[in-house]
Scaffold this motif. Structure first.
Motif, mmCIF file in Angstrom:
data_model
loop_
_atom_site.group_PDB
_atom_site.id
_atom_site.type_symbol
_atom_site.label_atom_id
_atom_site.label_comp_id
_atom_site.label_asym_id
_atom_site.label_seq_id
_atom_site.Cartn_x
_atom_site.Cartn_y
_atom_site.Cartn_z
ATOM 1 N N THR A 48 39.796 42.727 37.349
ATOM 2 C CA THR A 48 38.692 42.245 37.942
ATOM 3 C C THR A 48 39.605 42.567 39.375
ATOM 4 O O THR A 48 40.017 41.771 39.644
ATOM 5 N N GLU A 50 39.120 42.926 43.006
ATOM 6 C CA GLU A 50 39.161 42.090 44.486
ATOM 7 C C GLU A 50 39.047 42.543 46.280
ATOM 8 O O GLU A 50 37.847 41.989 46.369
ATOM 9 N N ARG A 62 43.413 45.380 45.127
ATOM 10 C CA ARG A 62 43.988 44.434 44.428
ATOM 11 C C ARG A 62 43.415 44.043 43.377
ATOM 12 O O ARG A 62 42.047 43.804 43.208
ATOM 13 N N GLU A 64 42.229 40.526 40.671
ATOM 14 C CA GLU A 64 42.008 39.331 41.073
ATOM 15 C C GLU A 64 43.924 38.453 39.727
ATOM 16 O O GLU A 64 44.270 39.164 38.941
ATOM 17 N N GLY A 65 44.253 37.107 40.969
ATOM 18 C CA GLY A 65 46.065 37.287 39.669
ATOM 19 C C GLY A 65 47.418 38.407 40.079
ATOM 20 O O GLY A 65 47.643 37.511 40.044
ATOM 21 N N ARG A 67 49.613 38.401 42.784
ATOM 22 C CA ARG A 67 49.104 38.189 44.299
ATOM 23 C C ARG A 67 51.167 38.897 45.206
ATOM 24 O O ARG A 67 51.347 38.841 46.329
#
Length: 198
Positions: A48, A50, A62, A64-65, A67
């Motif tokens: 997904t 971001e 970027r 999701e998840g 980092r």
């Protein structure tokens, strides 16, 4: 229908961003924040989006998840795949998605059969149709208005009006000097977009 819309490149910075090689003419639609994309290899996704931003002419995403740099680097070379309605068409009249153009018959303006589109090559200056002739050889046809005069999706054909020598293998160059002059002629211009790469 599933279409490849991007390939993930190297990690950018330390906060999980990645560069992407865009393979769609509609990145603002296909690669927008919130978009959920399947992947190849499938075990990495779905991903997904971001955030997205352009930096030095390249799109950075970027997910999701993701980092840190290590997690971002682990995504390198992953293909991002969007689900697209096969009946969906681009907003502009002279734009087409690759899947609409694949396997179209290529004919001259007088109806003479030239071959069949087997691939669309997206180059910085213009797009090319890779056309397989009946004898198995391939031609490269620039997808520009001056050469590709009509795309008829109902009849499943592309009509071309090629300049001398483009599809005629027997065209001869009179001398090396003429060959050098021809090399400076430049492209035909007027490239039209072809939409999502498949």
């Amino acid at each position: 229908m599933q279409l490849v819309v991007a390939r993930i490149g190297r990690a950018h910075g330390i906060k999980g961003e990645v560069t992407v090689e865009v393979r769609t003419d509609e990145p603002e639609l296909r690669l927008a924040p919130g978009a959920v994309l399947t992947t190849d290899p499938a075990s990495i996704g779905p991903l997904t989006i971001e955030t997205g931003r352009v930096h030095s002419g390249r799109l950075l995403l970027r997910f999701e998840g993701v980092r840190d740099r290590n997690a971002a680097e682990a995504l390198r070379n992953t293909l991002l795949i969007a689900d697209v309605d096969p009946d969906e068409t681009p907003e502009e009249d002279d734009e087409y998605y690759d899947h609409q153009l694949m396997d179209l018959d290529v004919v001259l303006t007088d109806g003479t059969q030239v071959g069949r589109i087997t691939e669309i090559s997206h180059l910085p200056s213009q797009d090319l149709f890779i056309v397989e002739r009946p004898d198995g050889t391939e031609l490269m046809i620039p997808f520009v208005e001056e050469i590709v005069t009509d795309i008829d999706l109902e009849q499943q054909r592309a009509v071309i009006d090629p300049p001398p020598g483009l599809i005629d293998d027997r065209a001869e160059i009179a001398s090396a000097r003429d060959a050098e002059d021809d090399g400076d002629a430049g492209d035909a211009g007027g490239a039209r977009k072809t939409g999502d790469a498949s």
